[in-house]
Each structure stands twice: as structure tokens, then as C-alpha cells.
Write a protein that holds these residues in place. Sequence first.
Motif, PDB file in Angstrom:
ATOM      1  N   ALA A  24      93.612  62.773  -2.343  1.00 30.38           N
ATOM      2  CA  ALA A  24      95.013  63.119  -2.549  1.00 30.38           C
ATOM      3  C   ALA A  24      95.888  62.073  -1.893  1.00 30.38           C
ATOM      4  O   ALA A  24      95.483  61.412  -0.932  1.00 30.38           O
ATOM      5  N   ASP A  25      97.114  61.932  -2.420  1.00 27.24           N
ATOM      6  CA  ASP A  25      98.072  61.018  -1.805  1.00 27.24           C
ATOM      7  C   ASP A  25      98.651  61.664  -0.548  1.00 27.24           C
ATOM      8  O   ASP A  25      98.391  62.843  -0.262  1.00 27.24           O
ATOM      9  N   PRO A  26      99.422  60.937   0.253  1.00 26.60           N
ATOM     10  CA  PRO A  26      99.944  61.503   1.509  1.00 26.60           C
ATOM     11  C   PRO A  26     100.743  62.795   1.317  1.00 26.60           C
ATOM     12  O   PRO A  26     100.672  63.706   2.153  1.00 26.60           O
ATOM     13  N   GLU A  27     101.515  62.874   0.226  1.00 24.48           N
ATOM     14  CA  GLU A  27     102.311  64.083  -0.010  1.00 24.48           C
ATOM     15  C   GLU A  27     101.437  65.325  -0.125  1.00 24.48           C
ATOM     16  O   GLU A  27     101.794  66.407   0.358  1.00 24.48           O
ATOM     17  N   HIS A  28     100.279  65.180  -0.755  1.00 28.57           N
ATOM     18  CA  HIS A  28      99.384  66.312  -1.025  1.00 28.57           C
ATOM     19  C   HIS A  28      98.266  66.426   0.010  1.00 28.57           C
ATOM     20  O   HIS A  28      97.226  67.029  -0.270  1.00 28.57           O
ATOM     21  N   SER A  29      98.454  65.884   1.196  1.00 28.42           N
ATOM     22  CA  SER A  29      97.388  65.857   2.199  1.00 28.42           C
ATOM     23  C   SER A  29      97.640  66.801   3.359  1.00 28.42           C
ATOM     24  O   SER A  29      97.255  66.531   4.497  1.00 28.42           O
ATOM     25  N   GLY A  30      98.279  67.925   3.076  1.00 26.62           N
ATOM     26  CA  GLY A  30      98.484  68.955   4.093  1.00 26.62           C
ATOM     27  C   GLY A  30      97.253  69.831   4.244  1.00 26.62           C
ATOM     28  O   GLY A  30      96.108  69.378   4.103  1.00 26.62           O
ATOM     29  N   THR A  31      97.469  71.119   4.510  1.00 26.17           N
ATOM     30  CA  THR A  31      96.378  72.053   4.779  1.00 26.17           C
ATOM     31  C   THR A  31      95.392  72.110   3.622  1.00 26.17           C
ATOM     32  O   THR A  31      95.775  72.164   2.451  1.00 26.17           O
ATOM     33  N   ILE A  32      94.106  72.108   3.962  1.00 24.44           N
ATOM     34  CA  ILE A  32      93.040  72.192   2.957  1.00 24.44           C
ATOM     35  C   ILE A  32      92.752  73.656   2.653  1.00 24.44           C
ATOM     36  O   ILE A  32      92.466  74.452   3.559  1.00 24.44           O
ATOM     37  N   VAL A  33      92.838  74.022   1.374  1.00 21.11           N
ATOM     38  CA  VAL A  33      92.487  75.364   0.916  1.00 21.11           C
ATOM     39  C   VAL A  33      91.529  75.209  -0.264  1.00 21.11           C
ATOM     40  O   VAL A  33      91.845  74.510  -1.226  1.00 21.11           O
ATOM     41  N   ASN A  34      90.375  75.832  -0.174  1.00 19.06           N
ATOM     42  CA  ASN A  34      89.391  75.780  -1.257  1.00 19.06           C
ATOM     43  C   ASN A  34      88.969  74.335  -1.564  1.00 19.06           C
ATOM     44  O   ASN A  34      88.767  73.962  -2.704  1.00 19.06           O
ATOM     45  N   GLY A  35      88.877  73.512  -0.542  1.00 20.74           N
ATOM     46  CA  GLY A  35      88.446  72.137  -0.714  1.00 20.74           C
ATOM     47  C   GLY A  35      89.506  71.223  -1.302  1.00 20.74           C
ATOM     48  O   GLY A  35      89.202  70.092  -1.684  1.00 20.74           O
ATOM     49  N   ILE A  36      90.759  71.688  -1.369  1.00 20.41           N
ATOM     50  CA  ILE A  36      91.855  70.913  -1.946  1.00 20.41           C
ATOM     51  C   ILE A  36      93.009  70.916  -0.951  1.00 20.41           C
ATOM     52  O   ILE A  36      93.458  71.982  -0.505  1.00 20.41           O
ATOM     53  N   SER A  37      93.491  69.745  -0.585  1.00 14.54           N
ATOM     54  CA  SER A  37      94.630  69.696   0.330  1.00 14.54           C
ATOM     55  C   SER A  37      95.924  69.879  -0.457  1.00 14.54           C
ATOM     56  O   SER A  37      96.028  69.498  -1.619  1.00 14.54           O
ATOM     57  N   ARG A  38      96.916  70.476   0.202  1.00 13.46           N
ATOM     58  CA  ARG A  38      98.151  70.897  -0.476  1.00 13.46           C
ATOM     59  C   ARG A  38      99.375  70.229   0.141  1.00 13.46           C
ATOM     60  O   ARG A  38      99.303  69.584   1.183  1.00 13.46           O
ATOM     61  N   GLY A  60     102.458  70.710   2.351  1.00 12.94           N
ATOM     62  CA  GLY A  60     102.849  71.655   3.382  1.00 12.94           C
ATOM     63  C   GLY A  60     101.670  72.139   4.204  1.00 12.94           C
ATOM     64  O   GLY A  60     100.509  71.763   3.982  1.00 12.94           O
ATOM     65  N   TYR A  61     102.000  73.007   5.172  1.00 13.19           N
ATOM     66  CA  TYR A  61     100.997  73.484   6.118  1.00 13.19           C
ATOM     67  C   TYR A  61     101.034  75.010   6.193  1.00 13.19           C
ATOM     68  O   TYR A  61     102.093  75.625   6.140  1.00 13.19           O
ATOM     69  N   MET A  62      99.849  75.594   6.314  1.00 14.15           N
ATOM     70  CA  MET A  62      99.762  77.038   6.508  1.00 14.15           C
ATOM     71  C   MET A  62      98.575  77.357   7.406  1.00 14.15           C
ATOM     72  O   MET A  62      97.650  76.553   7.567  1.00 14.15           O
ATOM     73  N   SER A  63      98.629  78.545   7.980  1.00 22.47           N
ATOM     74  CA  SER A  63      97.496  79.084   8.718  1.00 22.47           C
ATOM     75  C   SER A  63      97.425  80.574   8.428  1.00 22.47           C
ATOM     76  O   SER A  63      98.409  81.195   8.012  1.00 22.47           O
ATOM     77  N   GLY A  64      96.258  81.142   8.612  1.00 25.70           N
ATOM     78  CA  GLY A  64      96.072  82.574   8.402  1.00 25.70           C
ATOM     79  C   GLY A  64      95.942  82.934   6.932  1.00 25.70           C
ATOM     80  O   GLY A  64      95.896  82.076   6.045  1.00 25.70           O
ATOM     81  N   GLY A  65      95.871  84.251   6.678  1.00 22.17           N
ATOM     82  CA  GLY A  65      95.785  84.753   5.313  1.00 22.17           C
ATOM     83  C   GLY A  65      94.513  84.346   4.584  1.00 22.17           C
ATOM     84  O   GLY A  65      94.528  84.173   3.361  1.00 22.17           O
ATOM     85  N   GLU A  66      93.415  84.230   5.325  1.00 22.18           N
ATOM     86  CA  GLU A  66      92.182  83.729   4.726  1.00 22.18           C
ATOM     87  C   GLU A  66      91.728  84.577   3.541  1.00 22.18           C
ATOM     88  O   GLU A  66      91.358  84.050   2.483  1.00 22.18           O
TER      89      GLU A  66
END
Length: 538
Positions: A218-232, A234-240
Motif C-alpha cells: 500500500a502507499d503511505p496514505e493507505h498504510s494505517g492500521t492493518i485489518v484482515n491483512g490489509i492496511s487502511r 487512519g488508525y483504530m483499535s478495539g472492536g476485534e
Amino acid sequence: MSEAVTRRTVLLAGTALVCSTVAHAKASSSRRARPNIIVIYADDLGYGDLSCYGARTIATPNIDRLAAGGTRFANAHSPSATCTPSRYALLTGDYAWRASGTQILPGDAPAIIQPGRFTLPAMLKRAGYATGVVGKWHLGLGNGTVDWNGEIGPGPLDIGFDYGFYMPATLDRVPTVLIENRRVVNLDRNDPIRVDYKRKVGDEPTGAEQPQQLKFGADPEHSGTIVNGISRIGYMSGGEKARWSDEALSDVLLGKAIDFVRARKSQPFFLYYAVNEPHVPRAPHPRFVGKSGMGPRGDAILQLDWTVGAFMRELEQQGLANDTLVIFSSDNGPILFDGYADHAAELAGAHRISGPYSSGKYSIYEGGTRVPMIVHWPGGARAGHVSRAIVSHVDLLASLAAMVGQPLPDDQAVDSFDLRPALFGHSDRGRDHVVEDTKLMVTNGASVSGSGARVLALRVGDWKFVRGGAQPSAFHGNPIGTQPHDQLFNLARDPGEHHDLAAQQPARVRAMAAQLDRIERDGRSRPPLTRQSRKREA
């Protein structure tokens, strides 16, 4: 039995039959005037992505079947070249560029359609329709802060929808959870959700920190928190437990759309079914992987086609197909690379995602807003017809309001026109003009927004005027089509917008520039009601 009694019995039976026939005819007429209404809104699907629009490298038989049974538009436009403003315009009947804050929104943005606003679902609800949204929202939630662990609002339920099952924003933005009505689905109270678009929250890895964990880069914009093997973004925690699986998401949304139809089939219903294909990240269900030969994007289009087919079969099985108006289209033009290294550009081969038009998503060129659009309504929309009429999604509100007998407030839906003859394929006379819109993209930390300069173009017949004022630019390889000077194209002779005729036709440029200025200045393009028309509406 006497002859008199027999004659009386026959007369009563005949009268009952006539009354029954008349009642059935009235009911059928009423149902015909108020069909079920479904808008299937694809995400980043291009004019050239469907075989019914000329694609030769991919087959979309289910959408082709929809087109064969209805009217297919060759000159339909999304209101904008990006998603949030198109959805805003579709639901409100106003061009999004008239309002502030209608650029591409982050996942934690406040609601941009306020409670009490006149909207497409609110109008249909007033007309007796059950209303629902399933799929992508991306119009903001809350009033500036959202408690993802509590009741969420304002949102869809506050602007006319009775039911909602939706993604807050996009597939590539956190939070990667689904909301049903006002609460996150499957939320564990002991694992609260936190979301931030400026700084990392929690200790989960990001794509920037752990690229080896990613299914694709992913490019820098899409390199936030990894969910399901894909970085997004923005950032999040919890709600697994609440996080979606990208591969299963389309099936989940299809199931909810079917549930909505089954539960409300006894009354007219409106469903805004905002599917997620072929937007990034493209991670289709395993049953579609590798089937297109064009990588994840092509596979996602096959998944979209299958989903449309499965949904239409459900309408048939429920006996609803003949009483349902289905409008299929896309929120904006297509794009190959949009942040993820899924090899869409390399694997596209000879496939032309925008057909004969230039560029795609984010662009003021035709590829940005010229989108596939199909209207299917047995007995109501002309079958097997290809329409050349200029139509825009902004016109759905006025057209459907007229169909169900609901007046438009004079100060609402100010850019929406009643185009029923064109919409149903009975006339090729549509709009005499349409305004096209995009915003230059601006990178800001972990996100990219359309908060740059607004770019407008005016279509009048075959002529297209692009207002100058920005330097030539591109985004993710897509030419935006802006120049520091005005541009003029004849789309009948030059559909790819390769030959700028502004210098050769200065009088036409001045006239179209003045018309665009007037549309902006007047604050509306639908003429205001006269005194006589106000009396008729009353």
C-alpha cells in the motif's frame, strides 16, 4: 329455484365480478404508479467495465440481462467524479459543490446531510414507502464526534431511512465495522473501539510498520492500521469481533438486502443498495479469485455481476420483479491504481475501463462522471433500448417524486429535474445541460481529501466547457484534466477530449462560461415555482 331468483343470483354474481375486477384494476394501477424502487449503486465502476457497454475482456451476463430488459444509458452522469459528493447529490437533489464539507470524507466525519432535510428516502417515506439503506454510507455520522461503542447518530435513520445496515465510510478507511441502525454490529463492550485520523491509537501494527503482514502493498496514505491483512487509511483499535472480513462482505450485504426485501414485500419499499465493488481494497470472495484473468479488480467486477444476478433472482422468487423499478449505476468513474499494489494496471491488458472516454475517477474529463446506468422496470421502462439522453443521478429525486405524486419544496432539490420520459426510455430528450464536478486531491497526514480547488465543467448537448484556473494535475496516475485556461471540447467528434477548441470558438466559450457562472450564482438550476405553479402544487 324460480326464474326471478335465478336472474337475481346471476345479476348479483355479475355485479360482484365487476366490482372485483374494478377493485383489482385500481389496485394494479396504484401499484403501477408506486412500484418498489431499488437503486443499486456500484463503487468506482467504469463506463467500459461491463460487457453490455462494449467490454470484450470481461463478461457481466447478469448486468447485461438487466440492460436487455430495460433502458441502457449512453450519456448518464454521476454528479461528481468522486463518491461522497455523488451520494450527497443523489439523496438531496442538490449539486454537492453548492455546500461546504461535501468532499471525500474521512471515516470519522460528521453527518453532512442534517436531520429534517428533504431527501429521496424522506420523500418516499412520506409517500408510504418503507425505506432502507444497505452497503456504503460515506456521508458522515454524528455531530463531530462519534461514540462507536454507543448509539450512533445522526445518520441514515435521521434523514428518512427506516432501516440501515452500512459501512461508515469506505472499504479502505477505518473503522472497518458495520452499523445496523444506530449501533456497531457484534461489538464486544469489553473491547471498545477507538478511531483517529491524525495519530496512531492502541498498539496494533500498521502497514508502515509491518509491511510484511500485508496481503498486498500500500502507499503511505493507505498504510494505517492493518485489518484482515490489509492496511487502511487512519488508525483504530478495539472492536476485534466487529471487524468485517473483506472476502465475505459482499455476501453479508447481499443477505441484508434480501432480508429487507422479504420483510417489507407487503408494501411499497425503497432500497438504496450501495455495493462495494470494485472499490479498493479489492479482496473478492475465493470463489471469484482468478476467474477474470485481470487480477482482483476484474474478479471484483465478476463478484458484482454475480451479486446483481442473485439479488434479481430473489426478486423473481418473491414475485416482486414485475412491480419493482431497479436503477443500476456507479457513483463515479473507474480507477486502476488507487493506493494498493494489486496489479490492476498491469493486468488490465486491453481492457478500457472508461470505454472511449479519457481518465476516470477524480477527473473532470468524461471518464470521471460518464458512468453506466440501467433502468429496469417491466412494463414501465422501455426494454432493450439504448438512450442517448443526458441524465444525471441528481435527477432521481424529482423524477421519482413526480412518479409517486409528491411535490418538491421550492427551496429543496434545487438541481433535480423531472426526467421520467427519458428515465424510462420513452424519450431521448433528457437534460439540456449538466454540471460535472471534481475536487483536486490534497494529502494531509494519513488521509487524502478533496479539499483542494473545486473544478467544474458544463455539458450542453455535445459541447463541454471546462473552467480553467488550476495547473495541470494528476492523482494516482489519473489525469485530472485541469488547466490554467478554459477548455472546450466537442464530444460528438472527440469523445476522448483530446482536442481543445477553446481558441477556435471564443464566442461559445464565453457563452458557456456565463451560463456556468449563472448556475452557480443563482444557487439553483431548477427554475423556482411561479405563483400559478405554487397554487397547483397546493
